[in-house]
Design an enzyme around this catalytic site. Structure first.
Site, PDB file in Angstrom:
ATOM      1  N   ASP A 111      -1.493  -7.852   2.192  1.00  0.00           N
ATOM      2  CA  ASP A 111      -0.682  -8.179   3.361  1.00  0.00           C
ATOM      3  C   ASP A 111       0.749  -7.681   3.161  1.00  0.00           C
ATOM      4  O   ASP A 111       1.445  -8.118   2.252  1.00  0.00           O
ATOM      5  CB  ASP A 111      -0.711  -9.700   3.503  1.00  0.00           C
ATOM      6  CG  ASP A 111      -0.126 -10.157   4.812  1.00  0.00           C
ATOM      7  OD1 ASP A 111      -0.381  -9.479   5.818  1.00  0.00           O
ATOM      8  OD2 ASP A 111       0.596 -11.161   4.824  1.00  0.00           O
ATOM      9  N   THR A 163       2.485  -5.896   9.910  1.00  0.00           N
ATOM     10  CA  THR A 163       3.673  -5.890   9.048  1.00  0.00           C
ATOM     11  C   THR A 163       3.752  -4.636   8.176  1.00  0.00           C
ATOM     12  O   THR A 163       4.832  -4.126   7.930  1.00  0.00           O
ATOM     13  CB  THR A 163       3.704  -7.150   8.161  1.00  0.00           C
ATOM     14  OG1 THR A 163       2.500  -7.199   7.394  1.00  0.00           O
ATOM     15  CG2 THR A 163       3.793  -8.398   8.998  1.00  0.00           C
ATOM     16  N   THR A 164       2.605  -4.145   7.723  1.00  0.00           N
ATOM     17  CA  THR A 164       2.613  -2.910   6.934  1.00  0.00           C
ATOM     18  C   THR A 164       3.040  -1.750   7.833  1.00  0.00           C
ATOM     19  O   THR A 164       3.865  -0.916   7.453  1.00  0.00           O
ATOM     20  CB  THR A 164       1.208  -2.625   6.375  1.00  0.00           C
ATOM     21  OG1 THR A 164       0.707  -3.827   5.792  1.00  0.00           O
ATOM     22  CG2 THR A 164       1.237  -1.539   5.330  1.00  0.00           C
ATOM     23  N   ASP A 221      -3.600 -13.508  10.420  1.00  0.00           N
ATOM     24  CA  ASP A 221      -3.434 -12.224  11.116  1.00  0.00           C
ATOM     25  C   ASP A 221      -4.338 -12.196  12.340  1.00  0.00           C
ATOM     26  O   ASP A 221      -3.927 -11.808  13.428  1.00  0.00           O
ATOM     27  CB  ASP A 221      -3.819 -11.037  10.202  1.00  0.00           C
ATOM     28  CG  ASP A 221      -2.754 -10.740   9.154  1.00  0.00           C
ATOM     29  OD1 ASP A 221      -1.699 -11.407   9.174  1.00  0.00           O
ATOM     30  OD2 ASP A 221      -2.967  -9.843   8.318  1.00  0.00           O
TER      31      ASP A 221
END
Ligand code: ADP
Ligand code: MG
Length: 534
Positions: A63, A96-97, A386
């Site tokens: 994550d 987020t990545t 997520d």
């Protein structure tokens, strides 16, 4: 006057300063490094990171935001990138990545333009134009979510490649049911879904409870361990005579007086419990304390009671059972009661948990995640969160896009066409913005061990030919319509990722002077060591 040879210090000694291109290069490098750290985790075939802190605690995760939060970033520009990943997590719970990678790539590409002597202001203007266009285009590219099946695909896409991989279908079902249960219309408050982690069982035994699971046991052993068809009373005042905060003095001088005092206290407590018994409640949750005597009377009537229940849990139980939280003894009436099919205490090892289940149309539910170890459970929780974030984002906007890099490829293509309509050097900036977006499908391919050059060439050609939803499906390792293949992402995740990544990139580009103080930053001007020499 002759020129002074004396150097003029305008900054205190503990401040180091980097200026101009050096400052820019340094910031860009830091952002690039951060982006590279998370890049290998992107997508279903991304690798995991093992993070070990100074006390030896271990986190194994895929994550983006968790990695950026856990590693101790020192560089200010690197911290700014980590910050947008956190915002992305807070606002939509996924992507987020992607956001960190995009920000790094926007800056990396800006550097190419800086090398061509294009002024940062021009790049910033071009990026701003591109970001605004990209948002419009994203809306155009997106399609409406039309059914529950698509919501499930969204949850599954979000969990692909995370620790939950092999059970993602089942977990996706639980997520969608939980959200449908607590949501009203397009509004979903994810706080209404309580997540409880139960270690020592396998993931497939994870379940959704139509009610609330509390990490608590009854206040008294002689109370029933299971109540069915239970009416539920919630009170936020103490079932005690004196609250410990107020001190009361009593003076007794004879044993008879003492006896009388004790029995009058008992009588008062008995009357208190009588009110509760008369309301028809079978289970009582109290936010404050319950006196031993009151507990005794409640237990004697077969009432199950809990004391010192957390306020947040009280609110959840209220939403689950439809009970109203009552604030004074005199107000208790049967209309305040809620309902649960069963309330049961279950002992497992040392711990006792209470299941309040079978509520009628509960507006708060509990997702029990099961897994063999803490590390597994934590990673599953992150994956499930997520998934929950993505499903609720999709419900809120009612729109989704095709995953597997399809949406990024299509955006890049459209932005390049848009850049042709611009004159001057901004055109170059828009083009660089577009190629930065292509780093997403490229990384998906690279992380899966496929050849990025061939894949990118084919993807480009497909999009040129008008196949707007074609992306890289990493289940079949084929380039195809990812939306139809069930690789679906909410529009909101992409909108936010593109806009916040470009915002942070332009903010970093605007910086041409970095002052780093070793102590707290104070008013620099007042600290000049200038002593009047001229
Ligand atoms: P993020 O933190 O940005 O959400 P993830 O590691 O979750 O990063 O990866 C998300 C990316 O993986 C998205 O671009 C999504 O479209 C892609 N993806 C998810 N499932 C698949 C799949 N089966 N095939 C190809 N790409 C996928
Ligand atoms: Mg994700």
């Amino acid at each position: 006057m002759p020129e002074s040879k004396q150097p003029v210090y305008i900054l205190p000694e503990n401040v180091s300063r980097t200026l101009g291109r050096d400052a820019q290069r340094n910031n860009i490098l830091a952002a690039k490094i951060v982006a590279d750290v998370v890049k290998t985790t992107l997508g279903p075939k991304g690798m995991d990171k093992m993070l070990v802190d100074s006390t030896g605690n271990i986190i194994v995760t895929n994550d983006g935001v968790t990695i950026l939060e856990e590693i101790q970033l020192e560089h200010p520009a690197a911290k700014m990138i980590a910050e947008i990943a956190k915002t992305q997590e807070r606002e939509v719970g996924d992507g987020t990545t992607t956001v960190a990678m995009l920000a790094g790539k926007f800056l990396e590409n800006a550097e190419k333009l800086l090398d061509k002597k294009i002024h940062p202001t021009v790049i910033i203007k071009g990026y701003k134009l591109a970001a605004d266009q990209a948002k419009k285009m994203l809306n155009e590219i997106s399609v409406p979510v039309d059914n529950k099946h698509v919501l499930k695909q969204i949850a599954m896409t979000a969990m692909t490649g995370k620790g939950a991989e092999s059970n993602r279908e089942q977990l996706a079902d639980l997520i969608v049911s939980a959200i449908e249960q607590v949501g009203t219309g397009k509004v979903v408050d994810l706080g209404d879904i309580k997540i409880v982690k139960d270690k020592g069982d396998s993931v497939e035994h994870s379940e959704l409870v139509q009610g609330i699971v509390l990490d608590k046991e009854a206040s008294n052993d002689s109370m029933p361990s299971r109540v069915s068809n239970s009416s539920v009373l919630l009170i936020d005042f103490a079932l005690e005579l004196r609250s410990p905060e107020t001190e009361t003095r009593i003076s007794v001088s004879t044993p008879e007086q003492l006896q009388q005092f004790i029995s009058s206290e008992e009588q008062a407590l008995r009357e208190m419990t009588q009110k509760i018994i008369l309301s028809g409640a079978k289970t009582v949750f109290c936010q404050k304390g319950i006196d031993d005597v009151a507990q005794y009377y409640l237990a004697k009537t077969g009432i199950l009671a809990y004391r010192r229940v957390a306020k947040s849990d009280m609110e959840k139980i209220s939403r689950a059972t439809s009970a109203r939280i009552v604030s004074s003894l005199h107000e208790i009436s049967s209309s305040d009661l809620g309902f649960a099919d069963t309330i049961e205490q279950i002992k497992k090892g040392e711990d006792t948990m209470t299941y309040i289940s079978g509520c009628k149309n509960p507006k708060a539910v509990t997702l029990i995640l099961r897994g063999s170890t803490d590390h597994v459970l934590d990673e599953i929780e992150r994956a499930v969160k997520d998934g929950m974030g993505d499903v609720s984002a999709a419900i809120r906007d009612g729109r989704v896009v095709s995953g597997g890099g399809a949406v990024e490829m299509e955006l890049a293509k459209r932005l390049r066409a848009f850049s042709k309509t611009l004159g001057g050097r901004e055109q170059l900036a828009v083009e660089e913005f577009a190629s930065a977006l292509e780093s997403i499908p490229e990384a998906l391919a690279e992380n899966a061990g496929l050849d990025p050059i061939t894949i990118m060439a084919e993807l480009k050609q497909r999009h040129e030919a008008g196949n707007a939803r074609d992306g890289l499906n990493l289940f079949s390792n084929r380039i195809e319509d990812c939306l139809s293949a069930g690789i679906v992402e909410p529009l909101r995740v992409k909108l936010l990722a593109v806009s916040s990544a470009s915002e942070v990139a332009t903010m970093i580009l605007r910086i041409d002077d970095v002052l780093v103080a070793s102590g707290p930053i104070t008013n620099v001007q007042n600290k000049q060591p200038y002593d009047g020499m001229d």
